[in-house]
Design a protein around this motif. Structure first.
Motif, PDB file in Angstrom:
ATOM      1  N   ALA A 103      10.335   3.962  -2.704  1.00 27.57           N
ATOM      2  CA  ALA A 103       9.528   3.147  -1.580  1.00 27.57           C
ATOM      3  C   ALA A 103      11.518   2.406  -0.865  1.00 27.57           C
ATOM      4  N   GLY A 104      12.150   2.528  -0.949  1.00 29.49           N
ATOM      5  CA  GLY A 104      13.861   2.259  -0.847  1.00 29.49           C
ATOM      6  C   GLY A 104      13.564   0.605  -0.287  1.00 29.49           C
ATOM      7  N   CYS A 105      12.727   0.108  -1.757  1.00 26.73           N
ATOM      8  CA  CYS A 105      12.886  -1.921  -1.335  1.00 26.73           C
ATOM      9  C   CYS A 105      13.806  -1.894  -2.554  1.00 26.73           C
ATOM     10  N   SER A 106      14.254  -2.883  -3.076  1.00 33.66           N
ATOM     11  CA  SER A 106      14.888  -3.624  -3.824  1.00 33.66           C
ATOM     12  C   SER A 106      14.050  -3.874  -5.190  1.00 33.66           C
ATOM     13  N   VAL A 107      14.753  -3.653  -6.158  1.00 31.53           N
ATOM     14  CA  VAL A 107      14.136  -3.683  -7.369  1.00 31.53           C
ATOM     15  C   VAL A 107      13.815  -4.507  -8.135  1.00 31.53           C
ATOM     16  N   SER A 108      14.380  -6.081  -7.273  1.00 33.29           N
ATOM     17  CA  SER A 108      13.449  -7.001  -7.654  1.00 33.29           C
ATOM     18  C   SER A 108      12.553  -7.165  -7.200  1.00 33.29           C
ATOM     19  N   SER A 109      12.024  -6.641  -5.717  1.00 29.62           N
ATOM     20  CA  SER A 109      10.898  -6.206  -4.785  1.00 29.62           C
ATOM     21  C   SER A 109      10.189  -5.944  -5.576  1.00 29.62           C
ATOM     22  N   ALA A 110      10.441  -4.572  -6.330  1.00 26.10           N
ATOM     23  CA  ALA A 110       9.715  -3.926  -6.584  1.00 26.10           C
ATOM     24  C   ALA A 110       9.036  -4.180  -8.039  1.00 26.10           C
ATOM     25  N   GLN A 111       9.664  -4.701  -8.727  1.00 23.97           N
ATOM     26  CA  GLN A 111       9.141  -5.197 -10.285  1.00 23.97           C
ATOM     27  C   GLN A 111       7.618  -6.156  -9.895  1.00 23.97           C
ATOM     28  N   GLN A 122       9.376  13.703   1.639  1.00 18.90           N
ATOM     29  CA  GLN A 122      10.342  14.321   0.954  1.00 18.90           C
ATOM     30  C   GLN A 122      11.947  13.312   0.492  1.00 18.90           C
ATOM     31  N   LEU A 123      11.987  12.845   1.051  1.00 16.85           N
ATOM     32  CA  LEU A 123      13.380  11.645   1.187  1.00 16.85           C
ATOM     33  C   LEU A 123      12.751  10.255   0.298  1.00 16.85           C
ATOM     34  N   ALA A 124      11.501  10.313   0.056  1.00 15.55           N
ATOM     35  CA  ALA A 124      11.334   9.059  -1.623  1.00 15.55           C
ATOM     36  C   ALA A 124      11.140  10.313  -2.993  1.00 15.55           C
ATOM     37  N   ARG A 125      10.964  11.580  -2.678  1.00 17.60           N
ATOM     38  CA  ARG A 125      11.575  12.050  -3.670  1.00 17.60           C
ATOM     39  C   ARG A 125      12.724  12.174  -4.066  1.00 17.60           C
ATOM     40  N   ALA A 126      13.304  12.335  -2.842  1.00 21.52           N
ATOM     41  CA  ALA A 126      14.644  12.235  -2.956  1.00 21.52           C
ATOM     42  C   ALA A 126      15.435  11.192  -3.644  1.00 21.52           C
ATOM     43  N   ARG A 127      15.269  10.453  -2.714  1.00 23.23           N
ATOM     44  CA  ARG A 127      15.340   8.936  -2.941  1.00 23.23           C
ATOM     45  C   ARG A 127      15.297   8.806  -5.013  1.00 23.23           C
ATOM     46  N   GLU A 163      -3.128  12.044   3.784  1.00 24.30           N
ATOM     47  CA  GLU A 163      -3.372  11.906   5.325  1.00 24.30           C
ATOM     48  C   GLU A 163      -2.808  10.901   6.054  1.00 24.30           C
ATOM     49  N   VAL A 164      -2.080  10.290   5.223  1.00 24.91           N
ATOM     50  CA  VAL A 164      -0.886   8.632   5.423  1.00 24.91           C
ATOM     51  C   VAL A 164       0.276   9.497   6.080  1.00 24.91           C
ATOM     52  N   GLU A 165       1.034   9.667   5.012  1.00 28.39           N
ATOM     53  CA  GLU A 165       2.194   9.951   4.959  1.00 28.39           C
ATOM     54  C   GLU A 165       2.984  10.754   5.573  1.00 28.39           C
ATOM     55  N   ARG A 166       3.940  10.583   6.709  1.00 29.52           N
ATOM     56  CA  ARG A 166       4.439  12.248   7.040  1.00 29.52           C
ATOM     57  C   ARG A 166       5.168  13.359   5.702  1.00 29.52           C
ATOM     58  N   PRO A 167       5.429  14.160   6.045  1.00 32.75           N
ATOM     59  CA  PRO A 167       5.900  15.288   4.728  1.00 32.75           C
ATOM     60  C   PRO A 167       7.445  15.387   5.048  1.00 32.75           C
ATOM     61  N   ALA A 168       8.514  14.444   5.896  1.00 37.24           N
ATOM     62  CA  ALA A 168       9.715  13.763   5.953  1.00 37.24           C
ATOM     63  C   ALA A 168       9.915  13.313   5.340  1.00 37.24           C
ATOM     64  N   GLU A 169       8.885  11.920   5.140  1.00 36.18           N
ATOM     65  CA  GLU A 169       8.716  10.443   4.853  1.00 36.18           C
ATOM     66  C   GLU A 169       9.021  10.810   2.968  1.00 36.18           C
ATOM     67  N   ALA A 229       0.648  -0.992  -0.095  1.00 39.50           N
ATOM     68  CA  ALA A 229      -0.047   0.157  -0.092  1.00 39.50           C
ATOM     69  C   ALA A 229       0.787   1.352   0.108  1.00 39.50           C
ATOM     70  N   ARG A 230       2.381   1.168   1.082  1.00 40.44           N
ATOM     71  CA  ARG A 230       2.285   2.653   0.724  1.00 40.44           C
ATOM     72  C   ARG A 230       3.841   3.325  -0.701  1.00 40.44           C
ATOM     73  N   ILE A 231       4.243   0.928  -0.887  1.00 39.58           N
ATOM     74  CA  ILE A 231       4.432   1.353  -2.700  1.00 39.58           C
ATOM     75  C   ILE A 231       3.574   2.439  -3.705  1.00 39.58           C
ATOM     76  N   LEU A 232       2.367   1.109  -3.448  1.00 41.39           N
ATOM     77  CA  LEU A 232       1.225   2.351  -4.490  1.00 41.39           C
ATOM     78  C   LEU A 232       1.066   4.248  -3.906  1.00 41.39           C
ATOM     79  N   ARG A 233       0.834   4.482  -2.532  1.00 38.36           N
ATOM     80  CA  ARG A 233       0.986   5.648  -2.290  1.00 38.36           C
ATOM     81  C   ARG A 233       2.200   6.220  -2.885  1.00 38.36           C
ATOM     82  N   LEU A 234       3.410   5.631  -3.156  1.00 32.54           N
ATOM     83  CA  LEU A 234       4.015   7.372  -3.326  1.00 32.54           C
ATOM     84  C   LEU A 234       4.293   6.877  -5.199  1.00 32.54           C
ATOM     85  N   LEU A 235       3.508   5.905  -5.776  1.00 30.68           N
ATOM     86  CA  LEU A 235       4.072   6.244  -7.361  1.00 30.68           C
ATOM     87  C   LEU A 235       3.046   7.374  -6.991  1.00 30.68           C
ATOM     88  N   SER A 236       2.142   8.049  -6.446  1.00 25.96           N
ATOM     89  CA  SER A 236       1.152   9.294  -7.393  1.00 25.96           C
ATOM     90  C   SER A 236       2.814  10.427  -7.238  1.00 25.96           C
TER      91      SER A 236
END
Length: 663
Positions: free
Chosen positions: A285-293, A337-342, A329-335, A262-269
């Motif tokens: 999401a900070g996960c492996s490429v194979s897991s993301a695939q 921004q960190l996802a964008r930076a990654r 609603e769910v994600e913290r702004p800092a998280e 669910a978190r990966i799905l939200r961050l795809l926005s």
């Protein structure tokens, strides 16, 4: 016949259900007599068919079904453009027009505005018979500039409501699917058994979904993933959810996902243009490429993503706003921004790898490439070029979003720099000029926002060079002057000298020889103060050229002699010979043929020593012309024969170019 445009299939296109009445009405509307026809005039523009409906109503699917059934009647193919980015941001006309020109294999000038590019699109379509699909238009102002002035073309527009301002357009407004088609769509995901055993529950479910195809697809996916769940149970669950039908079905499906998914799905926005591959999802999401695939494949099976080309996945436009709402609603702004930076950091590393693979074996860049993880490496320049070509729209959108964010300017600058280098390495600066223009504009935005004078000067110089290359000399001149101010504020001697010389070049292009000479003189004084000898010699030549154009032959001759002296001190024999040849040209213009002859003979000797055969032949021809004027045709014939021998019988292929032209 005009050049054919390849009709590319839409990513994620599947079975089509219902809408036969709407299709029939749209086809009939093509043949309907318009206002011009009724008044006895020939239609000046293409007929526009409008499909209006809310996101999730199946409006794009209907448009694609219509286009597929009509494509054979348009021999020059189908063109497609999306006029709104995921999330609702309108696409500027300049970008849409450039995409259409690219599809037509027509190069749009770098830095051209929307009006100029839209005019090029209309001119190109005036001699073609194409079907133009404009998806997700916000208003008539987006559509009108792109309408072909050719009644043999057809435009299919998709919008939320009427396009007020475009005459003679009757919208085909979509509601829900008819019950039979809605059940067929649902059954394609669930199978027939659960529908057959409880047809009343199936009808209730389609009513709860409002007959909206997007809601039915999500509901069917939920049932398809739960073989033991009943249709009636799903209807009760959807009733308990608040909001519109699509939002209800989406929320139910999202809440049923494991928390990591669910978190990966939200961050795809956050994915640029709503397009993501395994690398993008992995970085967000900070996960492996194979897991993301694996997770992306699961989302596609659930109808939450569409499978696109080149291993990408598209987040449907009606789902992006729902995902963004959940992120707030769910994600913290800092998280977030960190996802964008990654994501930006991963993109930078991929671009650096894309460029490094073009470097020679054993170079520092190739050694750094070998140290990268395998998922970030390209094995061949061809694979890197193909990746860059396929991902270019997403990469450009990523750069725009990074700059617009304003909080990650350091990463944004690195991303733009890496993208500029990759484009230049694989496509060349001339071919990539339109994209580079936009990227340099982004650098300028960041530099002005952060007060970075050195970066501002560099961006202005790059933009001015592109303006000058497309004939916008006045615009280039203004930017060169601004770059000079920025270079002075930064204390950057390179930018100062470069800007002064370029201002002089702009005035030279405009034919203002006196101002050009003044600015070349300032640039020369700057180089003399810094003892930059190669630049001094070049600037003496440019100053001499504009003095020649201005008819100031004495000044020009002194400048060419100074240029020749500088090249000789640098042991640059070809440039020394060219400077002597230009001095001879000035002596000829000044009416001093004997001096011209002596200088030409000296230049021929130095060209011979330098081994520059073409220059030597050109000087032989100039000697022949001078001897003719001095009344010695026999000697002139000897020099022409020598030039022919040097050039292998093609003396006319040689000319002397002044240093000002070469520079």
């Amino acid at each position: 016949m005009a050049d054919q445009v390849v009709d590319r299939p839409v990513a994620g296109a599947g079975q089509f259900f219902g809408r036969q009445r709407e299709l029939k009405a749209l086809r009939a509307d093509i043949e309907r007599a318009g206002l011009d026809t009724l008044s006895g005039r020939k239609a000046p523009r293409a007929r526009v068919l409008l499909i209006a409906g809310r996101p999730g109503s199946g409006r794009t699917s209907l448009a694609e079904e219509l286009v597929a059934s009509l494509a054979a009647k348009y021999p020059d193919g189908v063109l497609r453009a999306r006029l709104t980015e995921p999330g609702g941001t309108p696409v500027p006309t300049e970008r849409t027009a450039r995409e259409l020109l690219d599809a037509l294999d027509i190069a749009g000038p770098a830095g051209a505005d929307g009006d100029e590019l839209a005019e090029m699109v209309r001119e190109a379509l005036a001699v073609r018979r194409v079907l133009l699909l404009l998806d997700d238009a916000v208003d008539a102002a987006q559509v009108d500039p792109l309408l072909p002035e050719n009644p043999d073309c057809l435009v299919v527009a998709v919008a939320r409501g009427p396009l007020t301002g475009i005459p003679d357009v009757r919208p085909c407004t979509l509601g829900g699917l008819d019950p039979k088609s809605a059940i067929e769509l649902l059954q394609s995901h669930t199978g027939s058994v659960r529908i057959t055993v409880d047809p009343q529950a199936a009808e209730t479910l389609t009513e709860v979904c409002g007959g909206q195809p997007a809601a039915l697809v999500l509901a069917g996916a939920w049932l398809g993933a739960r073989p033991k769940a009943s249709v009636a149970d799903l209807s009760k669950r959807l009733h308990a959810q608040p909001g519109e039908p699509v939002a209800r079905a989406f929320r139910l499906l999202h809440d049923s996902l494991p928390q990591p998914s669910a978190r990966i799905l939200r961050l795809l926005s956050l994915a640029p243009l709503g397009l993501a591959d395994a690398h993008t999802a992995s970085a967000l999401a900070g996960c492996s490429v194979s897991s993301a695939q694996t997770t992306l494949d699961e989302f596609a099976a659930l109808g939450m993503l569409r499978t696109a080309e080149n291993g990408e996945y598209e987040v449907p436009g009606h789902i992006v706003p729902l995902l963004r709402q959940l992120v707030e609603e769910v994600e913290r702004p800092a998280e977030v921004q960190l996802a964008r930076a990654r994501m930006l950091e991963r993109t930078v590393r991929l671009l650096q790898s894309c460029r490094a693979v073009t470097e020679p074996e054993g170079s520092p860049a190739r050694r750094r490439l070998a140290g990268l993880p395998r998922a970030l490496r390209f094995t061949t320049p061809r694979s890197a070029a193909e990746w860059l070509r396929a991902r270019q729209p997403v990469l450009l959108a990523c750069a725009r979003l990074a700059v617009a964010d304003g909080e990650l300017d350091t990463l944004a600058r690195r991303l733009v720099a890496a993208l500029v280098r990759a484009l230049a390495a694989h496509r060349g600066t001339e071919a990539a000029a339109p994209e580079l223009y936009g990227l340099h504009s982004l650098v300028l935005d960041v530099a002005e926002r952060r007060g970075l004078h050195r970066e501002r000067a560099a961006a202005l110089l790059n933009l001015a060079d592109l303006d000058a290359g497309t004939g916008r000399t006045e615009d280039a001149l203004a930017r060169y002057r601004a770059a000079l101010d920025a270079g002075r504020a930064a204390g950057d001697p390179y930018a100062i000298g470069r800007a002064m010389e370029s201002v002089g070049g702009s005035y030279q292009e405009l034919g203002d020889w006196l101002r050009a000479a003044d600015w070349y003189g300032r640039a020369l004084a700057h180089r003399l103060a810094r003892d930059e000898r190669a630049d001094q010699a070049r600037l003496y030549g440019r100053l001499a050229a504009v003095n020649t154009y201005a008819g100031r032959y004495g000044e020009a001759l002194r400048n060419w002699r100074a240029a020749a002296s500088g090249h000789r001190r640098l042991a640059d024999l070809p440039s020394y010979a060219r400077a002597l040849s230009e001095a001879a040209r000035v002596q000829e213009y000044a009416g001093r043929p004997e001096e011209c002859l002596r200088t030409c003979e000296e230049a021929v000797e130095w060209a011979r020593r330098a081994g520059d055969v073409r220059l030597q032949a050109a000087l032989q021809l100039r000697l022949a012309d001078t001897l003719d004027r001095l009344g010695d045709p026999a000697a002139a014939r000897l020099h022409r024969a020598a030039a022919e021998r040097l050039l292998g019988g093609e003396p006319s292929a040689c000319e002397i170019r002044s240093a000002s032209v070469e520079d």
